[in-house]
Design an enzyme around this catalytic site. Structure first.
Site, PDB file in Angstrom:
ATOM      1  N   HIS A  19       0.837  -1.202   0.000  1.00  0.00           N
ATOM      2  CA  HIS A  19       0.000   0.000   0.000  1.00  0.00           C
ATOM      3  C   HIS A  19       0.876   1.258   0.000  1.00  0.00           C
ATOM      4  CE1 HIS A  19      -3.894   2.035   1.062  1.00  0.00           C
ATOM      5  NE2 HIS A  19      -3.048   2.953   1.484  1.00  0.00           N
ATOM      6  N   GLU A  20       1.838   1.311   0.913  1.00  0.00           N
ATOM      7  CA  GLU A  20       2.682   2.501   1.021  1.00  0.00           C
ATOM      8  C   GLU A  20       3.642   2.608  -0.164  1.00  0.00           C
ATOM      9  OE1 GLU A  20       1.914   4.730   3.051  1.00  0.00           O
ATOM     10  OE2 GLU A  20       0.501   3.493   4.174  1.00  0.00           O
ATOM     11  N   HIS A  23       1.697   4.308  -2.933  1.00  0.00           N
ATOM     12  CA  HIS A  23       1.661   5.766  -2.732  1.00  0.00           C
ATOM     13  C   HIS A  23       2.984   6.405  -3.150  1.00  0.00           C
ATOM     14  CE1 HIS A  23      -2.172   6.019  -0.770  1.00  0.00           C
ATOM     15  NE2 HIS A  23      -1.813   5.423   0.349  1.00  0.00           N
ATOM     16  N   ASP A  95      -8.012   7.422   2.469  1.00  0.00           N
ATOM     17  CA  ASP A  95      -7.601   7.850   1.130  1.00  0.00           C
ATOM     18  C   ASP A  95      -8.822   8.187   0.276  1.00  0.00           C
ATOM     19  OD1 ASP A  95      -4.908   7.391   1.727  1.00  0.00           O
ATOM     20  OD2 ASP A  95      -4.997   5.315   1.021  1.00  0.00           O
TER      21      ASP A  95
END
Length: 214
Positions: A19-20, A23, A95
């Site tokens: 996930h990070e 980003h 988000d």
């Protein structure tokens, strides 16, 4: 502050790492996004991980291109999870709040919709900082309300596709960033840029020291 006492399973840590990484990769490669300074899978507040982007200079206004890039970067975490795991979880809720608010502001507050033109649509009142929910006085018809919804959807869909394309083109880089996050938990900017260039970085040694005591 980071919450190092929160225990996460390896499966959750790995999903958070993807996930990070999503980003971070999209944020770094978009022309109008702020540079990525830190990526971590250490819990912070209610978040299981975080990516910090900081502007290179003081900013008092944002352009349409910059707001588009903020939306694309925010969506990239969920997209990364979907590409790797084939499903989604509830971790992207904040988000989605962010991208929906930005897209609606672009249409209703900043006149950034070519379809609806340079108009202010609706009036917001109330102060959420004083514990009051912001409400909106609608000064437009149902037809305009439908057009607003369609424009918000178009903005989000367009930036979703942009972020997905970037991640699909950078799968090996994402895998390497995830590998380092799983080992080191946090990546600072210099190491992050090295990983984006395809270079190796130092990994924390998780093996116990077997040397005899002095």
């Amino acid at each position: 502050p980071e919450r190092k006492s929160r225990v996460m399973t390896e499966a959750v840590r790995k999903r958070t790492a993807y996930h990070e990484a999503g980003h971070a990769i999209v944020g770094e490669l978009l022309e109008h996004a702020d540079p990525v300074h830190k990526v971590s899978i250490l819990p912070r507040g209610m978040a299981l991980g975080y990516t910090i982007s900081l502007p290179s200079e003081d900013r008092y206004n944002r352009t349409k291109n910059e707001m588009d890039d903020v939306i694309a970067m925010a969506l990239a975490g969920r997209i990364a999870e979907q590409l790797v795991f084939g499903d989604m979880d509830t971790g992207a809720a904040s988000d989605l709040d962010k991208v929906t608010d930005i897209a609606r502001a672009m249409v209703c507050e900043y006149g950034m919709s070519e379809r609806l033109g340079p108009l202010r649509l609706g009036r917001r009142h109330g102060n959420p900082f004083l514990g009051r929910d912001a409400a909106e006085d609608r000064d437009y018809s149902e037809e305009v309300a439908q057009a607003i919804d369609e424009e918000v959807r178009a903005i989000i869909d367009r930036n979703y596709d942009r972020a997905k394309t970037i991640l699909q083109q950078n799968i090996p880089t994402m895998e390497k960033i995830v590998e380092v996050l799983m080992q080191n938990e946090t990546i600072e900017r210099d190491d992050f840029l090295a990983l984006m260039r395809g270079e190796d970085v130092n990994m924390k040694d998780d093996q116990p020291d077997t040397d005899p005591p002095p």
